[in-house]
Write an enzyme that holds these catalytic residues in place. Structure first.
Site, PDB file in Angstrom:
ATOM      1  N   LYS A  77       3.975  -6.617 -27.270  1.00  0.00           N
ATOM      2  CA  LYS A  77       3.320  -6.045 -26.085  1.00  0.00           C
ATOM      3  C   LYS A  77       2.644  -7.169 -25.330  1.00  0.00           C
ATOM      4  O   LYS A  77       2.160  -8.138 -25.938  1.00  0.00           O
ATOM      5  CB  LYS A  77       2.246  -5.037 -26.529  1.00  0.00           C
ATOM      6  CG  LYS A  77       1.832  -4.079 -25.440  1.00  0.00           C
ATOM      7  CD  LYS A  77       2.764  -2.898 -25.369  1.00  0.00           C
ATOM      8  CE  LYS A  77       2.438  -1.977 -24.242  1.00  0.00           C
ATOM      9  NZ  LYS A  77       3.353  -0.842 -24.156  1.00  0.00           N
ATOM     10  N   GLY A 179       3.082  13.343 -14.430  1.00  0.00           N
ATOM     11  CA  GLY A 179       3.634  12.077 -13.938  1.00  0.00           C
ATOM     12  C   GLY A 179       5.080  11.934 -14.384  1.00  0.00           C
ATOM     13  O   GLY A 179       5.788  12.935 -14.562  1.00  0.00           O
ATOM     14  N   VAL A 181       6.491  11.168 -17.209  1.00  0.00           N
ATOM     15  CA  VAL A 181       6.845  11.857 -18.457  1.00  0.00           C
ATOM     16  C   VAL A 181       6.709  13.371 -18.284  1.00  0.00           C
ATOM     17  O   VAL A 181       7.625  14.137 -18.603  1.00  0.00           O
ATOM     18  CB  VAL A 181       5.951  11.363 -19.622  1.00  0.00           C
ATOM     19  CG1 VAL A 181       6.199  12.182 -20.883  1.00  0.00           C
ATOM     20  CG2 VAL A 181       6.192   9.889 -19.889  1.00  0.00           C
ATOM     21  N   GLY A 182       5.558  13.796 -17.761  1.00  0.00           N
ATOM     22  CA  GLY A 182       5.250  15.228 -17.676  1.00  0.00           C
ATOM     23  C   GLY A 182       6.221  16.010 -16.813  1.00  0.00           C
ATOM     24  O   GLY A 182       6.710  17.071 -17.214  1.00  0.00           O
TER      25      GLY A 182
HETATM   26  P1  NAD Z   1       2.372   8.237 -14.789  1.00  0.00           P
HETATM   27  O1  NAD Z   1       1.395   7.296 -14.216  1.00  0.00           O
HETATM   28  O2  NAD Z   1       3.701   8.413 -14.129  1.00  0.00           O
HETATM   29  O3  NAD Z   1       1.738   9.710 -14.877  1.00  0.00           O
HETATM   30  C1  NAD Z   1       0.490   9.970 -15.430  1.00  0.00           C
HETATM   31  C2  NAD Z   1       0.005  11.294 -14.866  1.00  0.00           C
HETATM   32  O4  NAD Z   1      -1.191  11.649 -15.541  1.00  0.00           O
HETATM   33  C3  NAD Z   1      -0.355  11.239 -13.360  1.00  0.00           C
HETATM   34  O5  NAD Z   1       0.129  12.416 -12.734  1.00  0.00           O
HETATM   35  C4  NAD Z   1      -1.883  11.246 -13.353  1.00  0.00           C
HETATM   36  O6  NAD Z   1      -2.433  11.883 -12.203  1.00  0.00           O
HETATM   37  C5  NAD Z   1      -2.156  12.049 -14.601  1.00  0.00           C
HETATM   38  N1  NAD Z   1      -3.491  11.835 -15.162  1.00  0.00           N
HETATM   39  C6  NAD Z   1      -4.220  10.700 -15.224  1.00  0.00           C
HETATM   40  N2  NAD Z   1      -5.400  10.955 -15.813  1.00  0.00           N
HETATM   41  C7  NAD Z   1      -5.397  12.258 -16.115  1.00  0.00           C
HETATM   42  C8  NAD Z   1      -6.319  13.121 -16.749  1.00  0.00           C
HETATM   43  N3  NAD Z   1      -7.484  12.646 -17.189  1.00  0.00           N
HETATM   44  N4  NAD Z   1      -5.996  14.430 -16.900  1.00  0.00           N
HETATM   45  C9  NAD Z   1      -4.796  14.900 -16.467  1.00  0.00           C
HETATM   46  N5  NAD Z   1      -3.875  14.125 -15.878  1.00  0.00           N
HETATM   47  C10 NAD Z   1      -4.183  12.827 -15.708  1.00  0.00           C
HETATM   48  O7  NAD Z   1       2.534   7.804 -16.321  1.00  0.00           O
HETATM   49  P2  NAD Z   1       3.738   8.158 -17.308  1.00  0.00           P
HETATM   50  O8  NAD Z   1       4.769   7.075 -17.254  1.00  0.00           O
HETATM   51  O9  NAD Z   1       4.127   9.590 -17.137  1.00  0.00           O
HETATM   52  O10 NAD Z   1       2.998   7.956 -18.713  1.00  0.00           O
HETATM   53  C11 NAD Z   1       2.101   8.927 -19.223  1.00  0.00           C
HETATM   54  C12 NAD Z   1       1.778   8.583 -20.658  1.00  0.00           C
HETATM   55  O11 NAD Z   1       2.985   8.553 -21.421  1.00  0.00           O
HETATM   56  C13 NAD Z   1       1.126   7.219 -20.881  1.00  0.00           C
HETATM   57  O12 NAD Z   1       0.266   7.350 -22.001  1.00  0.00           O
HETATM   58  C14 NAD Z   1       2.296   6.321 -21.253  1.00  0.00           C
HETATM   59  O13 NAD Z   1       1.878   5.206 -22.024  1.00  0.00           O
HETATM   60  C15 NAD Z   1       3.113   7.293 -22.080  1.00  0.00           C
HETATM   61  N6  NAD Z   1       4.539   6.966 -22.181  1.00  0.00           N
HETATM   62  C16 NAD Z   1       5.313   6.837 -21.076  1.00  0.00           C
HETATM   63  C17 NAD Z   1       6.665   6.586 -21.215  1.00  0.00           C
HETATM   64  C18 NAD Z   1       7.575   6.504 -20.016  1.00  0.00           C
HETATM   65  O14 NAD Z   1       8.782   6.527 -20.216  1.00  0.00           O
HETATM   66  N7  NAD Z   1       7.063   6.462 -18.803  1.00  0.00           N
HETATM   67  C19 NAD Z   1       7.233   6.431 -22.494  1.00  0.00           C
HETATM   68  C20 NAD Z   1       6.412   6.573 -23.618  1.00  0.00           C
HETATM   69  C21 NAD Z   1       5.056   6.842 -23.443  1.00  0.00           C
END
Ligand code: NAD
Length: 370
Positions: A77, A179, A181-182
């Site tokens: 990392k 975001g 992932v969601g």
């Molecule tokens: P992203 O920035 O695209 O989305 C994050 C979302 O969470 C945004 O909509 C933001 O508004 C929201 N958010 C932030 N703080 C918040 C809170 N306190 N309550 C509710 N919502 C909140 O990020 P992502 O790529 O979707 O990643 C999300 C998580 O998943 C991170 O922990 C990341 O490390 C993990 N992750 C991502 C991937 C990937 O493929 N992108 C893979 C493995 C793990």
């Protein structure tokens, strides 16, 4: 340096490199944890408050995630100190300076993470070449655009339903963090017949027991708005997402959002961890005692790194989806069966499985961890 040696154990870290270039305000750290399975793969995170210790913990998490996913990669990392919202040109200078300083560290492959994206991976490709997660036009596979991690999560749920007497069709689900992932997890779960009843982002929560329109919510986010601007749902504050009754609760935002003090508020049958370390170990124990099935982060959210590894090997998008489905289904089943058989937490079963895979790789190496 004492803090770094305090973190060391028989797995790693192999190398901890601090990068400092005051001329451009560059401060960063690379931790290569363990490369017994192959060159380390893990994203570059940019944040104002990252530390060497956090970097080492994240690198170890990548060692386990990559081993669990059966990838020929170790864990590493990199963290870059700075506000990710700084002007684009300034950020590009830092990213370029950072990767140039690490040009000879061939056992680390750069990838995107929080605070960086495919645009900055293109800059790394331009400078040193050793990177994944670059834009399509440079031969990359845009893992967030195709929804690699969300696709994987939906397959973890499909397998897990057999372990908690739940049917994905008609299951009501909640997502914290709409975001990359969601929103893709929501899309794939809806395609399987599940019903989204609440989602949240950093501005708040929306709830409608009759279901939410995921396409409309995705369009809102693409327009730079918040989910709370959706008008066919009741608005609640951000924290209220924890209390909403559902069958499947998916954290997909920040670390440590579920802990001993709030885990009792969850009213669900299954937790599927999309974010990294969203649930503390103490809270996972409580979930286990309450009979709530919990799928740990590095099992459920491995879709993104599987996609990155396939890009590294020169594979295409069709191979990505097939591989994520196959690996996520096999690993979720193996972990949940072991947890059931041995009456242990799914996380302990997952850690044992990953550790076994790292140990097997180390047994073939002349040097222990590299
Ligand atoms: P992203 O920035 O695209 O989305 C994050 C979302 O969470 C945004 O909509 C933001 O508004 C929201 N958010 C932030 N703080 C918040 C809170 N306190 N309550 C509710 N919502 C909140 O990020 P992502 O790529 O979707 O990643 C999300 C998580 O998943 C991170 O922990 C990341 O490390 C993990 N992750 C991502 C991937 C990937 O493929 N992108 C893979 C493995 C793990």
């Amino acid at each position: 340096m004492n803090d770094v040696f305090a973190l060391a154990d028989d797995l790693g870290p192999l190398k901890v490199i601090h990068v400092h270039e005051p001329g451009i305000g560059l401060r960063g750290v690379l931790v290569i944890d363990n490369i017994a399975r192959g060159p380390s793969l893990g994203g570059v995170r940019m944040a104002a408050d990252v530390t060497t210790e956090e970097c080492a913990r994240l690198a170890r998490a990548m060692t386990f995630k990559n081993a669990a996913a059966g990838l020929a990669h170790g864990g590493g990392k990199a963290v870059l100190m700075g506000d990710p919202k700084m002007p684009r040109a300034q950020k590009d200078t830092l990213v370029r300076g950072f990767c140039c300083a690490l040009r000879d560290e061939e056992q680390y492959i750069f990838a995107p993470d929080m605070g960086t994206n495919e645009e900055f991976m293109a800059s790394i490709k331009d400078e040193i070449g050793r990177v994944v997660g670059v834009p399509r036009e440079l031969g990359g596979i845009p893992l967030d655009e195709i929804g690699a991690t969300g696709f994987g999560l939906s397959h973890a749920v499909a397998v897990a339903q057999d372990f908690c007497d739940l049917r994905i069709e008609d299951a009501r689900f909640v997502i914290q963090g709409f975001g990359a992932v969601g929103k893709h997890a929501a899309k794939f779960l809806c395609a399987a017949g599940a019903i989204p009843v609440a989602v949240s982002d950093s501005a708040g929560t929306i709830y409608n027991p009759d279901g939410l329109d995921i396409d409309a919510l995705t369009a809102l986010k693409s327009a730079g708005k918040s989910v709370i601007e959706y008008d066919k749902a009741e608005q609640r504050d951000g924290d209220a997402i924890i209390d909403i009754e559902c069958d499947i609760w998916i954290p997909a935002a920040r670390p440590d959002v579920i802990h001993e003090a709030n885990v009792h508020r969850l009213n669900t049958r299954m937790v599927v961890q999309g974010a990294n370390i969203p649930v503390t170990y103490a809270a996972e124990k409580i979930l286990h005692e309450k009979g709530i099935l919990n799928i740990p982060d590095f099992i459920a959210n491995a879709g993104g790194v599987i996609c990155a590894a396939i890009e590294y090997q020169g594979g295409g998008e069709a191979a990505v989806f097939a591989s994520i489905e196959e690996k996520l289904c096999r690993n979720t089943r193996e972990v949940l069966e072991a947890a059931q058989r041995e009456q242990i937490l799914p996380r302990d079963a997952a850690l044992a499985m990953a550790r076994r895979r790292v140990d097997q790789a180390m047994s073939h190496r002349r040097w222990h961890i590299f």
